[in-house]
Scaffold this active site. Sequence first.
Site, PDB file in Angstrom:
ATOM      1  CB  SER A  52      -0.962  -0.017   1.179  1.00 40.96           C
ATOM      2  OG  SER A  52      -1.848   1.077   1.130  1.00 40.96           O
ATOM      3  CG  HIS A  53      -0.207   4.305   2.667  1.00 42.83           C
ATOM      4  ND1 HIS A  53      -1.219   3.393   2.746  1.00 42.83           N
ATOM      5  CD2 HIS A  53      -0.141   4.903   3.872  1.00 42.83           C
ATOM      6  CE1 HIS A  53      -1.752   3.438   3.950  1.00 42.83           C
ATOM      7  NE2 HIS A  53      -1.118   4.326   4.656  1.00 42.83           N
ATOM      8  CG  ASP A 223      -0.807   4.389  -2.715  1.00 45.68           C
ATOM      9  OD1 ASP A 223      -1.126   4.318  -3.928  1.00 45.68           O
ATOM     10  OD2 ASP A 223      -1.419   3.783  -1.821  1.00 45.68           O
ATOM     11  CG  ASP A 225      -2.027  -0.001  -3.412  1.00 42.59           C
ATOM     12  OD1 ASP A 225      -1.850   1.202  -3.125  1.00 42.59           O
ATOM     13  OD2 ASP A 225      -2.885  -0.707  -2.845  1.00 42.59           O
ATOM     14  CG  ASP A 227      -5.157   2.582  -3.051  1.00 45.45           C
ATOM     15  OD1 ASP A 227      -4.095   3.138  -2.721  1.00 45.45           O
ATOM     16  OD2 ASP A 227      -5.672   1.651  -2.402  1.00 45.45           O
ATOM     17  NE  ARG A 228      -3.571   4.752   1.073  1.00 45.33           N
ATOM     18  CZ  ARG A 228      -4.275   4.840   2.204  1.00 45.33           C
ATOM     19  NH1 ARG A 228      -4.567   6.027   2.688  1.00 45.33           N
ATOM     20  NH2 ARG A 228      -4.681   3.754   2.837  1.00 45.33           N
ATOM     21  CD  GLU A 311     -11.116   6.042   3.070  1.00 46.15           C
ATOM     22  OE1 GLU A 311     -11.793   5.280   3.756  1.00 46.15           O
ATOM     23  OE2 GLU A 311      -9.985   5.750   2.646  1.00 46.15           O
ATOM     24  CB  SER A 313      -6.007   8.426   4.265  1.00 46.81           C
ATOM     25  OG  SER A 313      -7.054   7.638   3.737  1.00 46.81           O
ATOM     26  CE  LYS A 324      -7.403   3.994  -0.453  1.00 41.71           C
ATOM     27  NZ  LYS A 324      -8.199   2.917   0.198  1.00 41.71           N
TER      28      LYS A 324
END
Length: 497
Positions: A52-53, A223, A225, A227-228, A311, A313, A324
């Site tokens: 993830s992040h 990030d 993967d 999604d952010r 969100e 985040s 996301k």
Amino acid sequence: MDDFFSSSAINQGPVAPIGRLIIGQNGILSTPAVSCIIRKIKAAGGIILTASHCPGGPGGEFGVKFNVANGGPAPDIVSEKIYQISKTIEEYAICPDLRIDLSRLGRQEFDLENKFKPFRVEIVDPVDIYLNLLRTIFDFSAIKGLLTGPSQLKIRVDAMHGVMGPYVRKVLCDELGAPANSAINCVPLEDFGGQHPDPNLTYATTLLEAMKGGEYGFGAAFDADGDRYMILGQNGFFVSPSDSLAIIAANLSCIPYFRQMGVRGFGRSMPTSTALDRVAKSMKVPVYETPAGWRFFSNLMDSGRCSLCGEESFGTGSDHLREKDGLWAVLVWLSIIAARKQSVEEIVRDHWAKYGRHYYCRFDYEGLEPKSTYYILRDLEALVTDKSFIGQQFAVGNHIYSVAKTDSFEYVDPVDGTVTKKQGLRIIFSDASRLIFRLSSSSGVRATIRLYAESYERDPSGHNQEPQAVLSPLIAIALKISQIHERTGRRGPTVIT
């Protein structure tokens, strides 16, 4: 025989065995692309292996996520069922001689000498199916016109050595015409080049410094993967994720997808700024306030209640997927810039002038001892949910804050009635300022307390202040009532975003 999708992603029915495995080329797929492909091939679910992040590599994070048939994260009831089944496993088998060429696109078949005859593995392009979806959402010619030609917008995009490198190069550079040197850190690395792939001001410092030089008009980071995301304007102008969500909501008419589909409602996690709520009110659409976690948005979108979710985040997405989606959000921003013919900063300041500015910060107290964290939040809940706490006044400098409402946030899903309790402690003051305390569930064996502060300023003359200066009185109240520094031995938060 069912398909299973892997990010690898994998496709499994509740009873039927897995007979087909679909994997991204070189084992790489973004989380949004996994959601996209699950929905495209009507898979029953998918497994995502991701840091993830968080930092990656041998000493870093390693997460396993299961996405269900709608392409979204598994709801709590599914995760609990998986956990219970995992406790009953008595044996498992490994195929040590199974060799799959992850670099070669196409099908590969294997005889496992059992009911899988043949067992099929399909390697797919990590970008192709997802790119075809994006083409149905956006006006690519308008974005390409923005990024090319003599008056082109110069952009800088940092993939942070996560999975987004191939997507950035193929979509933004090859498809939309941005120069190849617009994209940096595009080679996916197992340890992310030693970076912490979290797209915020604390970790995306390479991008921030490049943007501060003034050469680029638009900057973005993703990030690990995909999604952010983070958005920066010229000279390093930072767009907070809560502001980004609200601005996207206010400008959805710039996107062909929403002009065709309409806007039915918005969703935000409870800790996210209420800036979105003001846009929703002006558009006369509902806002759904959920616990933190993208899985809570899936029911809303599947039932047609919600078109856009976000969100605090750094995650935003719409009902085109059930995850996301960082690149989608970047393309929305580029579409808004192309339509409005304004800079990032001009768009943000116009938004504040129309709706007011929500000053907002999150403070993370990381690596805490779980037992002491439990007692801190237990005692704080007893304090703030006592009836006598309502109406209390706190004077800090020239500010006086009066408590209007408190609770331990509880969510009742409007679709299936599922109740989710104890999702954070809220203190709402009479001037609409908010304090929120929440225990993070994504920090490994140690605990993280997250403190959120929000203050609203309607007067444009007050829109140029530093967020931490505006929020310092609220933070003083939070520290006083929680005693978090005294009880943890900390002088301040580990991370500020």
